[in-house]
Design a protein around this motif. Sequence first.
Motif, PDB file in Angstrom:
ATOM      1  N   ASN A   1     -15.781  27.914  11.331  1.00 14.29           N
ATOM      2  CA  ASN A   1     -16.276  28.242  11.499  1.00 14.29           C
ATOM      3  C   ASN A   1     -17.689  28.155  11.922  1.00 14.29           C
ATOM      4  OD1 ASN A   1     -15.892  26.947  13.915  1.00 14.29           O
ATOM      5  ND2 ASN A   1     -16.636  24.858  13.708  1.00 14.29           N
TER       6      ASN A   1
ATOM      7  N   CYS B   1     -12.944  25.822  14.708  1.00 15.86           N
ATOM      8  CA  CYS B   1     -12.384  24.894  13.464  1.00 15.86           C
ATOM      9  C   CYS B   1     -11.961  26.613  12.727  1.00 15.86           C
ATOM     10  CB  CYS B   1     -12.550  23.975  13.328  1.00 15.86           C
ATOM     11  SG  CYS B   1     -11.199  23.353  12.031  1.00 15.86           S
TER      12      CYS B   1
ATOM     13  N   ARG C   1      -1.912  18.138  10.560  1.00 15.77           N
ATOM     14  CA  ARG C   1      -3.055  17.514  11.244  1.00 15.77           C
ATOM     15  C   ARG C   1      -2.432  17.202  11.955  1.00 15.77           C
ATOM     16  NH1 ARG C   1      -7.373  13.929   7.543  1.00 15.77           N
ATOM     17  NH2 ARG C   1      -8.223  15.264   5.891  1.00 15.77           N
TER      18      ARG C   1
ATOM     19  N   VAL D   1     -12.200  21.273   1.934  1.00 14.84           N
ATOM     20  CA  VAL D   1     -11.688  20.356   3.470  1.00 14.84           C
ATOM     21  C   VAL D   1     -12.078  18.787   3.538  1.00 14.84           C
ATOM     22  CG1 VAL D   1     -11.569  20.625   5.931  1.00 14.84           C
ATOM     23  CG2 VAL D   1     -11.628  22.627   4.733  1.00 14.84           C
TER      24      VAL D   1
ATOM     25  N   GLU E   1       0.161  18.455   4.418  1.00 16.32           N
ATOM     26  CA  GLU E   1      -1.611  17.891   5.042  1.00 16.32           C
ATOM     27  C   GLU E   1      -1.072  17.607   6.498  1.00 16.32           C
ATOM     28  OE1 GLU E   1      -5.962  17.891   4.105  1.00 16.32           O
ATOM     29  OE2 GLU E   1      -5.152  18.003   2.183  1.00 16.32           O
TER      30      GLU E   1
ATOM     31  N   ASN F   1      -6.819  24.180  13.764  1.00 16.80           N
ATOM     32  CA  ASN F   1      -6.524  24.790  13.153  1.00 16.80           C
ATOM     33  C   ASN F   1      -5.623  23.964  11.649  1.00 16.80           C
ATOM     34  OD1 ASN F   1      -4.515  27.043  11.838  1.00 16.80           O
ATOM     35  ND2 ASN F   1      -3.541  26.863  12.901  1.00 16.80           N
ATOM     36  N   LEU F   2      -5.938  24.039  10.789  1.00 16.00           N
ATOM     37  CA  LEU F   2      -6.703  22.866   9.816  1.00 16.00           C
ATOM     38  C   LEU F   2      -5.597  23.751   8.686  1.00 16.00           C
ATOM     39  CD1 LEU F   2      -9.124  20.407   9.297  1.00 16.00           C
ATOM     40  CD2 LEU F   2      -7.378  20.576  10.318  1.00 16.00           C
TER      41      LEU F   2
ATOM     42  N   HIS G   1     -12.590  16.372   6.280  1.00 18.71           N
ATOM     43  CA  HIS G   1     -12.413  16.421   7.452  1.00 18.71           C
ATOM     44  C   HIS G   1     -12.669  15.090   8.278  1.00 18.71           C
ATOM     45  CE1 HIS G   1     -14.913  20.139   7.937  1.00 18.71           C
ATOM     46  NE2 HIS G   1     -14.839  19.843   7.185  1.00 18.71           N
TER      47      HIS G   1
ATOM     48  N   CYS H   1      -7.855  33.415   6.958  1.00 14.74           N
ATOM     49  CA  CYS H   1      -8.715  32.132   7.191  1.00 14.74           C
ATOM     50  C   CYS H   1      -9.631  32.393   7.573  1.00 14.74           C
ATOM     51  CB  CYS H   1      -8.433  31.476   8.759  1.00 14.74           C
ATOM     52  SG  CYS H   1      -6.168  31.019   9.282  1.00 14.74           S
TER      53      CYS H   1
ATOM     54  N   THR I   1      -9.843  27.491   8.850  1.00 14.71           N
ATOM     55  CA  THR I   1      -9.059  26.274   7.568  1.00 14.71           C
ATOM     56  C   THR I   1      -8.081  27.520   6.376  1.00 14.71           C
ATOM     57  OG1 THR I   1     -10.551  25.541   8.345  1.00 14.71           O
ATOM     58  CG2 THR I   1      -9.932  24.534   6.206  1.00 14.71           C
TER      59      THR I   1
END
Length: 409
Positions: A140, A247, A182, A404, A178, A162-163, A406, A137, A249
């Motif tokens: 940000n 966040c 989300r 990513v 995905e 957590n994306l 958003h 991961c 990712t």
Amino acid sequence: MILFTLNMLLGFASLVLVLITLGFALQAAAMMLLRDRPFSPLPRRPSVAALVPAHNEEQNIEATLLCIKQDLKAGDRLLVVADNCSDRTASLAAQAGAEVLVRSNSELRGKGFALAAGLRHLASTPPEIVLFIDADCQINRHGVDLLARACATAGAPIQCRNLMVAHPETSGPSRLAEFAWRIKNDLRPNGYARLGLPCQLHGTGMAVPWALINPDLFATGHLAEDIFFGLELAIRGHPARFFRDACVTSYFPDTQSGHVQQKRRWVHGHLGLIRSHLPRLLLHALKTRDLQLLALAADLAVPPLGMLAIANLVLLALSLLYLAVVGSGSPLAYSALALAVFAFSLVSAWYVSGRDLIGLGEIAQVPRHMAMVLRTVLTLARRDRTQWIRADRPRTRAPVGRHVRHTRH
């Protein structure tokens, strides 16, 4: 008598499905109708230990550590637990400036045991806040600082957004996966947050005060050790809060088989917790009249999205068959209500979080996606319990943040 019993069973199943889906509907409605509640972190930055469990993560570990180190201050610690690694994870982590704990135990395998070892290692000079970030991961900019301050402000566990996204250069899972991710890790917890309710912990991107740390709650071998830990803390009076400003990712596994393997592990772990913890949560919530625990119980009761869709369709088909054979339409009315609630929730979720992902092309992939979920359920029905196995990672090292997509709520 048999027809009466069948009628009652179908009606009861429909009622249970309606109640389960209402939790999802409430979260989706809150995201559409309410605004984020203000969350003002403390100005003082507490000391942090970033704990990174890693198993054969030489392709990702350097990028992950670089993101974390940008926000670390004097006195903070960065600990990598190289767990049963057979690659260069440990040496690369050391070169990147992390403290490295090498763990080799072929019997006690899995992320939970690695986390427990790391926490025991930190106990000699404990920080104020422990930040958990998976080795694949990236967090940000200022995410570490934001999470630490939010955790100190709340005095409770904090889960950030957590994306997980599909890598643009691989043949991994579709946008449907995905979108489902989300819903689970962004829309649903944020909906609860707007209602002032707690959330589940997701294992990565979570911050916990050291006073609440108990390594034994991780060293269980559970397939969903993160949710397990969060539920145990909630029962002890410390439910987690969702904090969307930070966040983490990551990418889905590199191959479809890796994605299926990972999905199977998550589903099995989630259903295991429904069996073991849902009754406990309901009992504690009713006994203490705790709305927070009741909300967590409702959230836990919602199965993975694909399973919920399959359950609604199967129940509708059975009700239609009952109508054709017996001539009674009452089970059909109940199952139609359950399906209507689910459809409202799904459309609301798409409107809030999925319009940039889901179009006609993705809708055409729904049968294939549901078939994968059905296979996962069948393996569980055969008591084929999935063991912890590291899923395939993307072979490329492109920064995850570049790809990513958003969402705007």
